[in-house]
Design a protein around this motif. Structure first.
Motif, mmCIF file in Angstrom:
data_model
loop_
_atom_site.group_PDB
_atom_site.id
_atom_site.type_symbol
_atom_site.label_atom_id
_atom_site.label_comp_id
_atom_site.label_asym_id
_atom_site.label_seq_id
_atom_site.Cartn_x
_atom_site.Cartn_y
_atom_site.Cartn_z
ATOM 1 N N ARG A 63 0.810 -1.208 0.000
ATOM 2 C CA ARG A 63 0.000 0.000 0.000
ATOM 3 C C ARG A 63 0.845 1.261 0.000
ATOM 4 N NH1 ARG A 63 -3.293 1.884 5.103
ATOM 5 N NH2 ARG A 63 -1.198 2.583 5.536
ATOM 6 N N ASN A 64 1.975 1.220 0.687
ATOM 7 C CA ASN A 64 2.734 2.454 0.873
ATOM 8 C C ASN A 64 3.820 2.696 -0.152
ATOM 9 O OD1 ASN A 64 1.213 2.951 3.120
ATOM 10 N ND2 ASN A 64 2.615 1.898 4.483
ATOM 11 N N ASP A 105 -4.929 8.104 5.906
ATOM 12 C CA ASP A 105 -5.433 6.941 5.185
ATOM 13 C C ASP A 105 -6.938 6.885 5.121
ATOM 14 O OD1 ASP A 105 -2.816 5.136 6.690
ATOM 15 O OD2 ASP A 105 -2.970 5.737 4.597
ATOM 16 N N LEU A 164 -1.684 17.199 15.116
ATOM 17 C CA LEU A 164 -0.506 17.751 15.775
ATOM 18 C C LEU A 164 0.468 18.299 14.749
ATOM 19 C CD1 LEU A 164 0.803 18.128 18.513
ATOM 20 C CD2 LEU A 164 2.070 16.028 18.108
ATOM 21 N N ASP A 187 5.660 18.555 22.033
ATOM 22 C CA ASP A 187 4.984 17.683 21.088
ATOM 23 C C ASP A 187 5.097 16.246 21.526
ATOM 24 O OD1 ASP A 187 6.230 19.624 18.318
ATOM 25 O OD2 ASP A 187 4.430 19.841 19.546
ATOM 26 N N GLN A 238 2.760 15.587 24.248
ATOM 27 C CA GLN A 238 1.387 15.573 23.741
ATOM 28 C C GLN A 238 1.060 14.229 23.122
ATOM 29 O OE1 GLN A 238 0.581 19.302 22.977
ATOM 30 N NE2 GLN A 238 -1.134 19.031 21.603
ATOM 31 N N LEU A 239 1.989 13.755 22.269
ATOM 32 C CA LEU A 239 1.784 12.473 21.630
ATOM 33 C C LEU A 239 1.749 11.368 22.673
ATOM 34 C CD1 LEU A 239 4.169 12.943 18.622
ATOM 35 C CD2 LEU A 239 1.712 12.677 18.482
ATOM 36 N N SER A 266 -1.772 11.428 24.448
ATOM 37 C CA SER A 266 -2.900 10.898 23.662
ATOM 38 C C SER A 266 -2.672 9.425 23.354
ATOM 39 C CB SER A 266 -3.137 11.718 22.392
ATOM 40 O OG SER A 266 -2.038 11.631 21.545
ATOM 41 N N SER A 316 -9.881 -3.144 13.548
ATOM 42 C CA SER A 316 -8.519 -2.748 13.906
ATOM 43 C C SER A 316 -8.330 -2.823 15.413
ATOM 44 C CB SER A 316 -8.214 -1.352 13.378
ATOM 45 O OG SER A 316 -8.926 -0.404 14.108
ATOM 46 N N ASN A 330 1.555 6.311 18.116
ATOM 47 C CA ASN A 330 1.453 7.758 17.979
ATOM 48 C C ASN A 330 2.797 8.365 17.637
ATOM 49 O OD1 ASN A 330 -1.157 8.432 18.172
ATOM 50 N ND2 ASN A 330 -0.910 9.731 19.974
ATOM 51 N N ALA A 379 3.764 7.499 14.119
ATOM 52 C CA ALA A 379 2.991 8.247 13.129
ATOM 53 C C ALA A 379 3.540 9.647 12.964
ATOM 54 C CB ALA A 379 1.532 8.293 13.539
ATOM 55 N N ALA A 380 3.977 10.242 14.053
ATOM 56 C CA ALA A 380 4.459 11.613 13.973
ATOM 57 C C ALA A 380 5.909 11.693 13.515
ATOM 58 C CB ALA A 380 4.320 12.287 15.338
ATOM 59 N N PRO A 436 3.381 8.265 8.867
ATOM 60 C CA PRO A 436 1.993 7.920 9.215
ATOM 61 C C PRO A 436 1.508 6.676 8.485
ATOM 62 C CG PRO A 436 2.113 9.963 7.941
ATOM 63 C CD PRO A 436 3.503 9.544 8.214
ATOM 64 N N ALA A 437 2.094 6.422 7.317
ATOM 65 C CA ALA A 437 1.612 5.290 6.541
ATOM 66 C C ALA A 437 1.941 3.963 7.196
ATOM 67 C CB ALA A 437 2.207 5.337 5.142
ATOM 68 N N TYR A 438 3.008 3.922 7.972
ATOM 69 C CA TYR A 438 3.406 2.647 8.573
ATOM 70 C C TYR A 438 3.003 2.550 10.035
ATOM 71 C CZ TYR A 438 5.908 0.876 4.570
ATOM 72 O OH TYR A 438 6.221 0.380 3.332
ATOM 73 N N LYS A 439 2.020 3.352 10.419
ATOM 74 C CA LYS A 439 1.585 3.354 11.813
ATOM 75 C C LYS A 439 1.186 1.958 12.274
ATOM 76 C CE LYS A 439 -2.344 5.206 13.698
ATOM 77 N NZ LYS A 439 -3.124 6.047 14.589
ATOM 78 N N ASP A 440 0.448 1.249 11.433
ATOM 79 C CA ASP A 440 -0.017 -0.074 11.835
ATOM 80 C C ASP A 440 1.121 -1.062 11.975
ATOM 81 O OD1 ASP A 440 -2.892 0.330 9.725
ATOM 82 O OD2 ASP A 440 -2.653 0.705 11.864
ATOM 83 N N LEU A 452 2.933 -4.433 14.992
ATOM 84 C CA LEU A 452 3.453 -5.636 14.376
ATOM 85 C C LEU A 452 4.899 -5.900 14.721
ATOM 86 C CD1 LEU A 452 2.406 -5.675 10.689
ATOM 87 C CD2 LEU A 452 2.294 -7.510 12.304
ATOM 88 N N PHE A 455 5.464 -6.778 18.211
ATOM 89 C CA PHE A 455 4.932 -8.117 18.383
ATOM 90 C C PHE A 455 5.907 -9.174 17.880
ATOM 91 C CE2 PHE A 455 1.925 -11.490 18.241
ATOM 92 C CZ PHE A 455 2.051 -12.087 17.018
#
Lengths: 326, 399, 291
Positions: free
Chosen positions: A125-126, B200, B211, C3, C6-7, C10, C220, C252, C255-256, C260-264, C268, C271
């Motif tokens: 996807r990326n 996404d 942010l 920042d 903050q991250l 959250s 998710s 978080n 992503a920052a 952001p695309a590989y946040k998920d 993994l 894990f």
């Protein structure tokens, strides 16, 4: 019994060969789609049904195969080079995935394969420079066979049918061979198998690799069938569906994938008018199936036979007991 | 002997052809191929409802050229591959026209099928690339990004006088097209794009994205994503105390977004090609009709579907017969006046690529409703004047 | 720096919710060897239960309480009696497959029976912001974190300090000895399912305002819960919370700072590392395999 199954095979072959010219585009497309999934789930059946591994990442190989063929064809290589390349790459990646399988057991393995699938999907996807990202790869051509173009839906269907038959026969040969016995030994009692001298490590790796190669070939065929690929059909959800297809059909039964893929691909199409409710029925059916038929739909004949034998045996015992008394 | 057989064959063929046309349908079939589940469920459902409302109305008034319209609906699940297959199915069923999909990613893929079969395909998709493929059978029901973005660009740089802009976009055909077009629109203006934030489709957690926007030091945020995600973005912006302007295009200020975001949507500004709150009597009538039929207020996708069917009707009536090729050709360059065809809701002109030109609106969300702040004219107002009836006398044509 | 904080905050809030779901998951595993693939849907369904009660006019709190009751019945008792009990003797995989089927069925039920679109859900926290040393924290984040933490510790206290809780632990560790000692094993197992249901409803209350109630909101969330549970330690309740927090915060931050695309991918990667090097999880104990 033998005669019956021979006639059944002949009828099935006749239908698969002769019926499609009478179907419209969509019907042929659907049959081809079904065949592709049969090949993919045959591979998964080997890994899960015969070798007892818990693989929830099969769609990743499906996707790798599809992208390899699509990218190679876009780069100008022939489909006939792309397909074996896809199979080979998936075989290798399958071995690599097999290594964690050696270290972790059952449910952890399931999660690890799930994680692997998600990782591959994320890359698809990326990495837009490679895979086209969410846009996917469009306008994939169909191959030609010794100058005879397979562009038409019907012609391509025959190719997919031929591929399915070939892959099926190969698998049958594999399962009938001593290798096949080793796989089932691995599933039923891995420790005992090891103590009998079977190299469980290699067989575990092999079961993943061969299953992956099958999925890779299926993926390649899919690319030219739909002529458009994108990451979505290769995510974890599809892996889970394929796993369910194997389970519903009957893990460890050779024709399980045929039935499972039909339930997973053709039935939802046929029942499209009730789309969302179909999935509900499907999900509930899986639950009920697990409770009453944990060995899948194809275990029904075996169960009937087992019940019949059990009844005969107890009748025989009762008779001999009576006879002894008399 | 040969000649006689050939004659017999020709005669038989003629008879069959006549018989075939005698069995010609008393209905004209339209396929509605839309997103009824998945990320695009909101868009697709609204579009479908708009189409079906229009069909119902037209049928009640006698149909098109005396034939009633028959619609079949299918769910693409927001999946381009499925959309392609469903379009193939519609082609098999010999439909006259196809409506949908709405999602740009899906129509980009499925339109190859309708093009091959030479069937007019109306879409709600807004990505610029849709009409840049040289496909003579694709027609929009809403502005393409290439038409709408210059307008919002002008608002950002000239009216709101934003110096630094952060752009948040969704990572799909629709969003990326938007990013490209906002960059193009702001290219030689006083507005600088200081941050491009990718998100996404189906994303739930926007804390990092918001942010980033705050960190970029921008004076305003241009948010371009699909409906549900836009709602979540607005909520997150409110949650993190973003007090600068939030500007969008079409989706940001849509009805469903307002419903999902609640208070968080207030203050959002956007350019919309279609809104149920436009100060336009036909649109207000449509809003009432839709609410009566479906018990909720439609978003712009409902307007797209509804007006699209009437555009098709106008073209068929112009051609005078059910000839797909002729209708497609007639659509190119067609100018339809809302006075004569109230169903199209606003005067509309269709160009050679299938793009639309008509007036549009700048809206601001106030108290949970869209309020039109400015009416923007079409790009080529001359087209609409030319369509008006010509004066009676005309001097002899010069040669 | 602000920042980062903050991250972090959250992320802690999100992670606490993952922790709740992961905790329920772990409890089920410990008590009955059930791997519940439908855990995400177990959070999704109560969200819609609450929406249903609210549409009849009940206020949020009342809907929550009613949903807890309903969830214990459906997700606790019916789930146990209907699916887990019959499949218990067949081993782990049939239960896994059955719960996969269940998750598909539940998702489709809501999609077909209610709506394929998202619905708004009221937040129990008002939109308040606190600015502490340049870091903006929302009331919602603090509230979520505190509540989730409270629930986890309450569950932990219940398990270790009360007689019932200790009985449940006994059942988890050695079912046969527990029943020999006179513990009502089926009831203890039911309690585990009931607690899972309660935690799921709580998670729904906390997460749905942000996620929006939709039939696929559980997907998710369920995935993250599995990974969090395994990362923290499958056989340890505190581990579930720790796993959840780690996943929430790292996601978080990634992503920052990374992409952001590989946040998920973050959950993994952690894990995979944990599985390969410490498969029992960060706080878990090694499990022996009987030959």
């Amino acid at each position: 019994m033998k005669k019956f199954s021979l006639i059944a095979w002949v009828i099935a072959a006749a239908i698969l060969l002769a019926a499609p010219p009478f179907l419209k585009n969509y019907g042929i497309y659907l049959l081809s789609y079904w065949m592709v999934f049969i090949i993919a789930t045959m591979g998964l059946n080997l890994t899960v049904g015969y070798a007892g591994q818990k693989s929830l990442g099969h769609a990743a190989f499906f996707g790798i195969g599809a992208y390899v063929v699509a990218l190679m064809m876009k780069a100008g290589f022939s489909f006939w080079l792309g397909l074996p390349a896809a199979a080979l790459i998936c075989f290798v990646v399958g071995i690599i995935l097999g290594f964690p399988a050696l270290r972790v057991q059952t449910i952890y393995l399931a999660f690890a394969t799930l994680g692997f699938n998600t990782a591959i999907w994320l890359v698809m996807r990326n990495e837009e420079w490679l895979t086209g990202g969410t846009y996917g790869i469009n306008n994939i051509a169909r191959p030609s066979f010794f100058g005879y173009s397979l562009e038409g839906n019907l012609a391509y269907y025959y190719l997919v049918l031929a591929a399915t038959v070939v892959m099926g026969l190969l698998l049958l040969g594999l399962l009938r061979s001593p290798w096949g016995k080793a796989f089932t030994a691995l599933r039923d009692n891995p420790i005992r198998a090891e103590s009998l001298g079977i190299n469980t490590r290699s067989y575990t790796l092999l079961s993943f690799a061969i299953g992956a190669a099958y999925a890779g070939i299926a993926g390649g065929l899919l690319a030219s069938l739909v002529q458009f690929i994108e990451p979505a059909p290769f995510a974890v959800g599809s892996s889970i569906m394929m796993y369910l297809m194997v389970v519903v059909g009957g893990p460890g039964y050779f024709l399980g994938p045929v039935l499972g893929a039909a339930v997973g691909v053709i039935l939802p199409e046929w029942l499209r008018f009730a789309q969302a409710w179909y999935l509900f029925v499907f999900g509930s059916a899986v639950v009920l199936l697990m409770i009453w038929l944990p060995d899948g739909l194809l275990s029904i004949p075996d169960r009937i036979r087992a019940k019949r034998l059990a009844r005969e045996a107890s009748a025989a015992r009762a008779a001999s007991a009576m006879g002894a008394k008399a | 002997m040969q000649k006689r057989n050939t004659l017999k064959l020709i005669a038989a063929a003629v008879v069959m052809a006549c018989a075939g046309s005698a069995f010609a349908q008393a209905t004209v079939k339209i396929a509605n191929i839309v997103e009824l589940s998945g990320a695009g469920a909101t868009s697709g459902t609204n579009f479908k409802n708009g189409v079906e409302l229009a069909v119902k109305e037209i049928n009640a008034a006698g149909g098109i050229l005396g034939k009633k319209i028959e619609t079949t609906t299918a769910d693409t699940q927001s999946n381009p591959g499925v959309a392609k297959g469903l379009t193939q199915k519609a082609v098999d069923e010999d439909v006259f026209a196809i409506f949908g999909p709405v999602y740009s990613g899906s129509i980009m893929v499925s339109m190859a099928e309708s093009r091959r079969a030479e069937i007019p395909n109306f879409t709600g998709g807004e990505a610029a690339a849709i009409t840049q493929q040289g496909n003579p059978y694709i027609f929009r029901t809403a502005f393409g990004q290439a038409q709408s973005f210059p307008k919002i660009g002008r608002y950002i740089s000239d009216v709101a006088k934003i110096r630094n802009l952060a752009v948040l976009y969704v990572n799909n055909d629709f969003g990326k097209g938007g990013l490209d077009n906002i960059k193009k629109a702001l290219a030689n203006t006083g507005t600088k794009i200081v941050s491009e934030i990718s998100t996404d489709s189906g994303q739930v957690d926007f804390s990092a994205a918001v942010l980033k926007a705050k960190q970029s030091g921008a004076d305003a945020l241009f948010s371009y994503s699909n409906e549900e995600e836009s709602a979540r973005i607005l909520r997150e912006l409110k949650k993190q105390g973003w007090n600068k302007p939030v500007i969008g295009e079409t989706t940001l200020t849509g009805q469903k977004v307002i419903e999902l975001a609640g208070d968080a949507a207030n203050g959002a500004v956007g350019h919309v090609g279609l809104t149920v709150d436009a100060p336009n009597p036909e649109i207000l009538k449509f809003k009432a009709k839709f609410y009566q039929e479906y018990k909720y207020i439609p978003d712009h996708n409902g307007l797209k579907g509804f007006s699209g069917v009437y555009v098709l009707k106008a073209a068929i009536e112009k051609v005078g017969k059910f000839d797909r090729k002729a209708v497609a050709q007639a659509l190119h360059g067609l100018v339809i006046s809302a006075k004569k065809n109230p169903g199209v809701l606003m005067d509309v002109a269709i160009d050679q690529n299938g793009d639309l030109d008509r007036e549009s609106y700048l809206v601001e969300v106030k108290n949970g409703k869209q309020e039109v702040t400015t009416i923007l004219p079409p790009v080529n107002p001359g087209l609409f004047a030319a369509a008006a009836p010509a004066p009676a006398a005309k001097p002899a044509a010069k040669k | 720096m602000t920042d980062f904080l903050q991250l972090l905050f959250s992320g802690l809030a999100t992670g606490a919710i993952y922790g709740l779901a992961a905790l329920g998951f772990t409890l089920l595993w410990q008590a009955s060897g059930t791997i519940n693939f439908a855990q995400g849907e177990f959070v999704m369904l109560p969200a819609f239960m609450m929406l249903a009660f609210m549409s009849f006019g009940a206020p949020l709190v009342a809907s929550f309480v009613l949903s807890v009751g309903l969830a214990v019945l459906v997700l606790g008792w019916m789930f146990k009696r209907g699916i887990v009990d019959p499949l218990f003797k067949h081993g782990m995989m049939p239960i896994v497959v059955a719960t996969i089927g269940l998750s598909i069925a539940m998702r489709s039920l809501i999609r077909a029976g209610y709506s394929a679109e998202a619905s708004p859900f009221p937040s129990m926290f008002s939109d308040q912001l606190y600015n502490i040393a340049g870091v903006t924290i929302t009331l919602a984040d603090i509230g979520t974190f505190v509540l989730a933490l409270a629930l986890v510790f309450a569950t932990q206290a219940f398990m270790t300090k009360t007689v019932t809780g200790r009985a449940m632990q006994a059942v988890a560790q050695n079912t046969e000895s527990a029943s020999v000692l006179g513990i009502n094993v089926p009831r203890m197992i039911f309690y585990a399912f009931a607690i899972n249901a309660v935690l799921a409803v709580a998670a729904a209350l906390l997460v749905t305002p942000t996620y929006l109630a939709k039939f696929d909101m559980g997907e998710s969330l369920g995935n993250k819960a599995f990974f969090a549970a395994i990362i923290g330690g499958f056989n340890n309740s505190r581990g579930a919370l720790l796993g959840g927090l780690i996943v929430g915060v790292c996601e978080n931050l990634a992503a920052a700072y990374i992409s952001p695309a590989y946040k998920d991918a973050v959950a993994l990667v952690i894990f995979m590392v944990v599985i390969l090097f410490k498969p029992q999880g960060l706080l878990g104990k090694k499990e022996e395999r009987k030959v």
